[in-house]
Design a protein around this motif. Structure first.
Motif, PDB file in Angstrom:
ATOM      1  N   ILE A 103       3.487  14.459  -1.178  1.00  0.00           N
ATOM      2  CA  ILE A 103       4.323  14.945  -0.091  1.00  0.00           C
ATOM      3  C   ILE A 103       3.385  15.236   1.071  1.00  0.00           C
ATOM      4  N   PRO A 104       3.904  15.419   2.283  1.00  0.00           N
ATOM      5  CA  PRO A 104       3.011  15.726   3.401  1.00  0.00           C
ATOM      6  C   PRO A 104       2.103  16.914   3.092  1.00  0.00           C
ATOM      7  N   GLY A 105       0.807  16.697   3.168  1.00  0.00           N
ATOM      8  CA  GLY A 105      -0.173  17.750   2.903  1.00  0.00           C
ATOM      9  C   GLY A 105      -0.693  17.792   1.489  1.00  0.00           C
ATOM     10  N   LEU A 106      -0.002  17.176   0.536  1.00  0.00           N
ATOM     11  CA  LEU A 106      -0.413  17.210  -0.858  1.00  0.00           C
ATOM     12  C   LEU A 106      -0.817  15.800  -1.308  1.00  0.00           C
ATOM     13  N   THR A 107      -2.069  15.667  -1.756  1.00  0.00           N
ATOM     14  CA  THR A 107      -2.617  14.376  -2.157  1.00  0.00           C
ATOM     15  C   THR A 107      -3.141  14.465  -3.583  1.00  0.00           C
ATOM     16  N   GLY A 108      -2.840  13.460  -4.377  1.00  0.00           N
ATOM     17  CA  GLY A 108      -3.376  13.363  -5.724  1.00  0.00           C
ATOM     18  C   GLY A 108      -4.545  12.390  -5.767  1.00  0.00           C
ATOM     19  N   THR A 109      -5.518  12.664  -6.632  1.00  0.00           N
ATOM     20  CA  THR A 109      -6.720  11.834  -6.752  1.00  0.00           C
ATOM     21  C   THR A 109      -6.988  11.530  -8.215  1.00  0.00           C
ATOM     22  N   ALA A 110      -7.334  10.263  -8.487  1.00  0.00           N
ATOM     23  CA  ALA A 110      -7.805   9.848  -9.809  1.00  0.00           C
ATOM     24  C   ALA A 110      -9.101   9.083  -9.593  1.00  0.00           C
ATOM     25  N   ALA A 111     -10.188   9.501 -10.260  1.00  0.00           N
ATOM     26  CA  ALA A 111     -11.495   8.890 -10.011  1.00  0.00           C
ATOM     27  C   ALA A 111     -12.281   8.777 -11.306  1.00  0.00           C
ATOM     28  N   VAL A 112     -13.141   7.753 -11.363  1.00  0.00           N
ATOM     29  CA  VAL A 112     -14.056   7.552 -12.489  1.00  0.00           C
ATOM     30  C   VAL A 112     -15.419   7.177 -11.928  1.00  0.00           C
ATOM     31  N   ARG A 155       0.871   5.562   2.113  1.00  0.00           N
ATOM     32  CA  ARG A 155       0.659   6.783   1.337  1.00  0.00           C
ATOM     33  C   ARG A 155      -0.455   6.685   0.303  1.00  0.00           C
ATOM     34  N   SER A 156      -1.069   5.516   0.117  1.00  0.00           N
ATOM     35  CA  SER A 156      -2.075   5.389  -0.932  1.00  0.00           C
ATOM     36  C   SER A 156      -3.243   4.518  -0.480  1.00  0.00           C
ATOM     37  N   SER A 157      -4.418   4.774  -1.079  1.00  0.00           N
ATOM     38  CA  SER A 157      -5.629   4.023  -0.755  1.00  0.00           C
ATOM     39  C   SER A 157      -6.575   4.061  -1.942  1.00  0.00           C
ATOM     40  N   ILE A 158      -7.561   3.158  -1.926  1.00  0.00           N
ATOM     41  CA  ILE A 158      -8.593   3.119  -2.954  1.00  0.00           C
ATOM     42  C   ILE A 158      -9.959   3.065  -2.284  1.00  0.00           C
ATOM     43  N   ASP A 159     -10.979   3.586  -2.975  1.00  0.00           N
ATOM     44  CA  ASP A 159     -12.365   3.545  -2.508  1.00  0.00           C
ATOM     45  C   ASP A 159     -13.271   3.236  -3.685  1.00  0.00           C
ATOM     46  N   GLY A 215     -25.655   3.519 -10.047  1.00  0.00           N
ATOM     47  CA  GLY A 215     -24.374   4.171 -10.258  1.00  0.00           C
ATOM     48  C   GLY A 215     -23.234   3.485  -9.536  1.00  0.00           C
ATOM     49  N   ALA A 216     -22.035   3.810  -9.961  1.00  0.00           N
ATOM     50  CA  ALA A 216     -20.819   3.279  -9.340  1.00  0.00           C
ATOM     51  C   ALA A 216     -19.687   4.254  -9.583  1.00  0.00           C
ATOM     52  N   ASN A 217     -18.756   4.318  -8.625  1.00  0.00           N
ATOM     53  CA  ASN A 217     -17.571   5.141  -8.799  1.00  0.00           C
ATOM     54  C   ASN A 217     -16.409   4.527  -8.046  1.00  0.00           C
ATOM     55  N   ALA A 218     -15.208   4.901  -8.439  1.00  0.00           N
ATOM     56  CA  ALA A 218     -13.990   4.381  -7.809  1.00  0.00           C
ATOM     57  C   ALA A 218     -12.935   5.467  -7.832  1.00  0.00           C
ATOM     58  N   ALA A 219     -12.066   5.437  -6.816  1.00  0.00           N
ATOM     59  CA  ALA A 219     -11.034   6.470  -6.716  1.00  0.00           C
ATOM     60  C   ALA A 219      -9.744   5.888  -6.152  1.00  0.00           C
ATOM     61  N   TYR A 220      -8.644   6.483  -6.586  1.00  0.00           N
ATOM     62  CA  TYR A 220      -7.309   6.150  -6.060  1.00  0.00           C
ATOM     63  C   TYR A 220      -6.709   7.432  -5.489  1.00  0.00           C
ATOM     64  N   TYR A 221      -6.209   7.347  -4.246  1.00  0.00           N
ATOM     65  CA  TYR A 221      -5.614   8.495  -3.568  1.00  0.00           C
ATOM     66  C   TYR A 221      -4.139   8.195  -3.273  1.00  0.00           C
ATOM     67  N   ARG A 222      -3.303   9.225  -3.502  1.00  0.00           N
ATOM     68  CA  ARG A 222      -1.868   9.042  -3.285  1.00  0.00           C
ATOM     69  C   ARG A 222      -1.282  10.305  -2.658  1.00  0.00           C
ATOM     70  N   GLN A 223      -0.657  10.135  -1.499  1.00  0.00           N
ATOM     71  CA  GLN A 223       0.020  11.269  -0.865  1.00  0.00           C
ATOM     72  C   GLN A 223       1.364  11.480  -1.554  1.00  0.00           C
ATOM     73  N   LEU A 241     -23.302   0.252  -1.303  1.00  0.00           N
ATOM     74  CA  LEU A 241     -22.140  -0.566  -0.973  1.00  0.00           C
ATOM     75  C   LEU A 241     -20.893   0.288  -1.139  1.00  0.00           C
ATOM     76  N   SER A 242     -20.062   0.322  -0.110  1.00  0.00           N
ATOM     77  CA  SER A 242     -18.776   1.033  -0.197  1.00  0.00           C
ATOM     78  C   SER A 242     -17.676   0.119   0.323  1.00  0.00           C
ATOM     79  N   ILE A 243     -16.573   0.084  -0.408  1.00  0.00           N
ATOM     80  CA  ILE A 243     -15.413  -0.734  -0.034  1.00  0.00           C
ATOM     81  C   ILE A 243     -14.167   0.109  -0.204  1.00  0.00           C
ATOM     82  N   GLY A 244     -13.337   0.137   0.812  1.00  0.00           N
ATOM     83  CA  GLY A 244     -12.082   0.883   0.749  1.00  0.00           C
ATOM     84  C   GLY A 244     -10.922   0.039   1.227  1.00  0.00           C
ATOM     85  N   ARG A 245      -9.730   0.394   0.784  1.00  0.00           N
ATOM     86  CA  ARG A 245      -8.532  -0.365   1.149  1.00  0.00           C
ATOM     87  C   ARG A 245      -7.349   0.577   1.271  1.00  0.00           C
TER      88      ARG A 245
END
Length: 442
Positions: free
Chosen positions: A407-416, A371-375, A397-405, A362-366
Motif C-alpha cells: 500500500i502507499p508507504g508500505l513496501t515488502g522485501t525478499a532478498a537472498v 509497484r514492484s522492482s528487482i535488484d 559475493g552476490a545478492n538479489a532482492a525483490y521489492y513490492r509496494q 556489477l549491479s542490475i535493476g529492473r
C-alpha cells in the motif's frame, strides 16, 4: 548506518555555489582480514566511517578571463573496532581516528580564441590535521598550464609549477619498558611532549605534458605524463556519453593524501545526480555510485582504515546504463598505496609498506511495474596487504532482492545473498543469507 549525499545550491546563479557532501558507510580495518558486506557472522574487521565536507565554489568571467576558486572544509571519523584474527606473527596496524581537512584553490586563464593557445595560472593549499599521533599533512603548489590546439579536435597540453608537501607526526607514548602505550580502542597514544617527526618531505619543480582529444561534446580523452612526488607520474581521464542513457568514465590518478582528505576529495568529485545500489540484506552501500556525468567508486579510499598518509595510484572505470525501466552499473579498478611514517616514531614498521586492491562490481535493476522492482549485485575483491608473510584476501559475493509496494508507504522485501572469503592459512568461509521484511515510510 549508511548513506551517500551530494548537493549544490546556486547562491549567485552560474557564479557562486555552496557545495556539500557526506557519507556514512563501513570500511575494512585491516587489509589482512576479511570484511563481510552483511552484518552476520564474524564482523570484527569492519568499522563505521563518517565523512562530510562543505564549502563555496566560484566560477565567473572577467572580460576574456575565466576565474575559478573554491574552498572546502571536511571532517572524517572512524569508529574503533577489533581487527579480528590475523595471520600468525602479524601485529595489528594503527587505526585512523578522526581528522579535519581544508582545501583551497584558485585559478585564472583564457581559452583558445583571442590567442592561438589557452592558458591558466593558479595555486592551491591543502591541510589535514588528524587526531591519531597528531599527524599533519600540508601541501601547497603554484602552476601554469597551456593548451595548444593542433586540429579542431586535438590539442597539446602541458604545465609547470612548484609544489611543497610535508607530512609529520608525533611519537607514541611509551611505558617504562619502552613499549608503545595503546588505549582502550586499540589505538596508539600520542606523546604530546614529542617534537614533530617528518615522515614525508618533498618540494621542487613539477611538470606534465600530454594530449587532449575532444571529437564531440560527448567524448573527451586526456592523457598526461610528468614529474611529481619525486618520480614519474601518469594521469588521464576518459568521458564518453554516446546518448542520454549511457555513460563511461575512466580515470588514472596519482596523489599523496591522508585517509580523510582522500575520502573528501572523492566525495567532491561526484556529481549531484547519481544512483547508488545497496546490499539488500544489510542496507550497506555497494561501494560505487553511478551518474551520467560522473561516477565514483570508494574502494580505494575504504580498502583499509590505516592511520598513516600515503601515495595512492590506480585506475577506476565505471559504466552506467539506464533505459525503459532497466538500470545497470559496472565498475572495475586497481589501487596501490605506499604509506609514509617516520622511522623514529611509533609507526616505523608501516613506512614504505605497499598494499594493492583489485575490485569489480556489477549491479542490475529492473522496474517491473508501478509497484514492484528487482535488484541484483555481484562483487569481487582481491587484497594484497603488503605485509611479509600475510596471504592475500579474496572476497566474492552476490545478492538479489525483490521489492513490492503493498500500500502507499508500505513496501515488502525478499532478498537472498551469498558471500565468500578465501585466505591461505584460514578456513574458507561461505555465508548464505536471506531476508523477508516490511518497511513503512511516512
Amino acid at each position: 548506518m549508511s548513506g551517500l549525499a551530494r548537493g549544490s545550491v546556486q547562491v549567485v546563479p552560474n557564479v557562486l555555489a555552496l557545495e556539500a557532501g557526506g557519507i556514512a558507510t563501513r570500511s575494512r580495518v585491516d587489509l589482512r582480514g576479511e570484511a563481510p558486506s552483511n552484518t552476520v557472522g564474524n564482523i570484527d574487521n569492519v568499522t563505521q566511517v563518517y565523512s562530510i565536507y562543505a564549502g563555496p565554489s566560484l566560477s565567473t568571467n572577467i572580460g576574456a578571463l575565466d576565474v575559478n576558486a573554491n574552498y572546502r572544509v571536511g571532517y572524517t571519523k572512524v569508529e574503533s573496532e577489533d581487527t579480528g584474527i590475523l595471520p600468525p606473527g602479524q601485529l595489528p596496524i594503527d587505526i585512523f581516528d578522526d581528522s579535519v581537512s581544508h582545501s583551497a584553490s584558485a585559478s585564472v586563464g583564457m581559452t583558445p580564441g583571442d590567442l592561438p593557445f589557452g592558458w591558466s595560472a593558479g595555486g592551491g593549499y591543502e591541510r589535514e590535521d588528524a587526531g591519531q599521533l597528531d599527524q599533519r599533512f600540508e601541501g601547497k603548489y603554484v602552476s601554469a598550464d597551456v593548451t595548444v590546439p593542433v586540429t579542431p579536435t586535438v590539442a597539446l597540453v602541458g604545465g609547470v609549477g612548484y609544489e611543497d608537501i610535508e607530512i609529520s607526526e608525533r611519537d607514541v607514548l611509551r611505558d617504562i619498558n619502552g613499549d608503545p602505550v595503546v588505549d582502550g580502542d586499540g589505538r596508539l597514544v600520542t606523546d604530546e611532549a614529542s617534537p614533530r617527526l617528518l615522515s614525508y618531505d618533498q618540494d621542487g619543480l613539477i611538470w606534465d605534458a600530454g594530449v587532449l582529444w575532444r571529437p564531440s561534446r560527448r567524448t573527451s580523452l586526456e592523457a598526461r605524463i610528468g614529474r611529481r612526488y619525486g618520480s614519474t607520474t601518469y594521469a588521464g581521464s576518459l568521458g564518453y556519453q554516446p546518448n542520454e542513457n549511457t555513460s563511461l568514465n575512466v580515470s588514472v590518478y596519482d596523489t599523496v593524501s591522508g585517509f580523510g582528505g582522500l575520502l573528501n576529495d572523492n566525495l567532491a568529485s561526484l556529481g549531484t545526480s547519481f544512483s547508488s545500489s545497496r546490499n539488500p540484506l544489510s542496507g550497506e552501500l555497494n561501494g560505487c555510485a553511478f551518474g551520467q556525468t560522473s561516477s565514483l567508486c570508494l574502494n580505494d579510499a575504504l580498502q583499509s582504515a590505516a592511520s598513516s598518509s600515503f601515495r595512492a595510484r590506480g585506475v577506476n572505470a565505471q559504466l552506467a546504463y539506464g533505459y525503459n525501466g532497466w538500470n545497470m552499473g559496472v565498475a572495475a579498478g586497481y589501487s596501490r598505496r605506499r604509506f609514509f611514517a617516520s622511522q623514529l616514531g611509533g609507526l616505523a614498521g608501516v613506512d614504505g609498506l605497499v598494499d594493492e586492491n583489485y575490485y569489480a562490481n556489477l549491479s542490475i535493476g529492473r522496474q517491473l511495474d508501478a509497484r514492484s522492482s528487482i535488484d541484483t549485485n555481484v562483487y569481487a575483491n582481491l587484497l594484497d596487504s603488503g605485509f611479509a608473510g600475510a596471504p592475500n584476501v579474496l572476497a566474492l559475493g552476490a545478492n538479489a532482492a525483490y521489492y513490492r509496494q503493498i500500500i502507499p508507504g508500505l513496501t515488502g522485501t525478499a532478498a537472498v545473498g551469498l558471500d565468500s572469503f578465501q585466505q591461505d592459512g584460514f578456513d574458507s568461509e561461505l555465508t548464505a543469507s536471506a531476508l523477508l521484511g516490511l518497511q513503512y515510510e511516512f
